[in-house]
Design an enzyme around this catalytic site. Structure first.
Site, short mmCIF file in Angstrom:
data_model
loop_
_atom_site.label_atom_id
_atom_site.label_comp_id
_atom_site.label_asym_id
_atom_site.label_seq_id
_atom_site.Cartn_x
_atom_site.Cartn_y
_atom_site.Cartn_z
N SER A 68 40.10 41.58 38.72
CA SER A 68 40.26 42.77 37.88
C SER A 68 40.96 42.45 36.56
O SER A 68 41.63 41.44 36.42
CB SER A 68 41.07 43.83 38.63
OG SER A 68 40.46 44.14 39.86
N1 SAH Z 1 42.00 42.32 44.02
C1 SAH Z 1 40.95 41.44 43.64
C2 SAH Z 1 39.75 42.21 43.15
C3 SAH Z 1 38.51 41.70 43.80
S1 SAH Z 1 37.06 42.68 43.57
C4 SAH Z 1 41.42 40.41 42.64
O1 SAH Z 1 42.51 40.58 42.07
O2 SAH Z 1 40.75 39.40 42.45
C5 SAH Z 1 37.04 43.62 45.07
C6 SAH Z 1 36.91 42.86 46.35
O3 SAH Z 1 36.79 43.81 47.39
C7 SAH Z 1 35.69 41.95 46.44
O4 SAH Z 1 36.10 40.65 46.70
C8 SAH Z 1 34.90 42.55 47.62
O5 SAH Z 1 34.25 41.58 48.40
C9 SAH Z 1 35.99 43.23 48.40
N2 SAH Z 1 35.55 44.30 49.31
C10 SAH Z 1 34.55 45.20 49.13
N3 SAH Z 1 34.46 46.01 50.19
C11 SAH Z 1 35.44 45.63 51.06
C12 SAH Z 1 35.85 46.11 52.33
N4 SAH Z 1 35.25 47.13 52.94
N5 SAH Z 1 36.88 45.47 52.94
C13 SAH Z 1 37.50 44.43 52.36
N6 SAH Z 1 37.14 43.92 51.15
C14 SAH Z 1 36.13 44.53 50.51
#
Ligand code: SAH
Length: 228
Positions: A68
């Site tokens: 993000s």
């Molecule tokens: N907090 C992260 C943002 C990653 S983007 C950072 O700082 O890098 C969001 C993430 O949520 C992705 O990696 C995606 O695979 C994950 N995601 C999506 N649905 C999910 C779920 N139901 N449970 C756990 N992770 C999930």
């Protein structure tokens, strides 16, 4: 402070000021800004994107997912109002960057990621960088992580179509849930849900955002718990 970190902090501060009418404040908590300053974002972005590691934008991390934007990470962390004794759940570990920021502000971070490759890479990275108060696992965080509930704060870093009931249930009275709600790949609304001491919830719209979608249906292959 390295010049590019200084620039990232200045970019966050100016975007906070620019959006002050939405977020209701001019400045984020100093502890949150300190955690942002002390988290080496370059460790969380792919090698070929190193030049952009401190830009105030989201970047691809593989598997169609993103790390993000620093301003959004800082804002979501601030909305949680983290305290040093708090236990926090993060849904969507991704690169582990938001996890690392949070871990400097609370006693324990539980983080869950549905994509195995990302979960494993993040756990390895967080361990290598010596963040010791993080427990990471592979799984579908739509259902929260009941074993360690209730939490003082829950942060969801992927966009949901609605507020998942399990997450409300896993919040302590007085707890806060920060989550983007809306349609996949469209503009969503970042929401703050506060649970009061009588277990009533209060929902506030904060800001228009754009996140990758939260997987809501059940998936196979929930993996092992790995402590870093
Ligand atoms: N907090 C992260 C943002 C990653 S983007 C950072 O700082 O890098 C969001 C993430 O949520 C992705 O990696 C995606 O695979 C994950 N995601 C999506 N649905 C999910 C779920 N139901 N449970 C756990 N992770 C999930």
């Amino acid at each position: 402070m390295k010049p590019r970190i200084k620039r990232m902090i200045a970019d966050i501060e100016s975007e906070v000021a620019f959006t002050r009418h939405f977020i209701g404040k001019n400045k984020l908590a100093p502890e949150v800004m300190t955690a942002m300053r002390n988290t080496p974002r370059e460790e969380f972005v792919p090698p070929e994107l190193q030049a952009y590691a401190y830009d105030n934008g989201a970047l691809p991390i593989g598997q169609g997912q993103t790390i993000s934007q620093p301003y959004i990470v800082a804002l979501m962390t601030d909305l949680l109002q983290p305290h040093k004794d708090d236990k926090v759940l993060e849904v969507g570990t991704g690169s582990g960057y938001q996890t690392a920021v949070l871990s400097q502000l609370v006693t324990m971070v539980y983080t869950i990621e549905v994509i195995k490759e990302l979960a494993e890479a993040a756990a390895e990275r967080l361990q290598r960088l010596h963040y010791t108060n993080i427990v990471a696992r592979i799984g579908n965080g739509y259902h929260g992580w009941p074993e360690h509930a209730p939490y003082d704060g829950i942060i969801v870093t992927a966009a949901a179509s609605h507020i998942p009931q399990a997450l409300i249930e896993q919040l302590k009275p007085g707890g806060r849930l920060v989550i983007p709600i809306g349609l996949p790949y469209m503009r969503q609304e970042l929401m703050l849900i506060e649970k009061d001491d009588e277990n009533n919830t209060h929902v506030k719209d904060i800001l228009g955002v754009a996140f990758v979608p939260l997987q809501e249906e059940d998936t196979e292959g929930v993996g092992d718990e790995a402590t870093s």
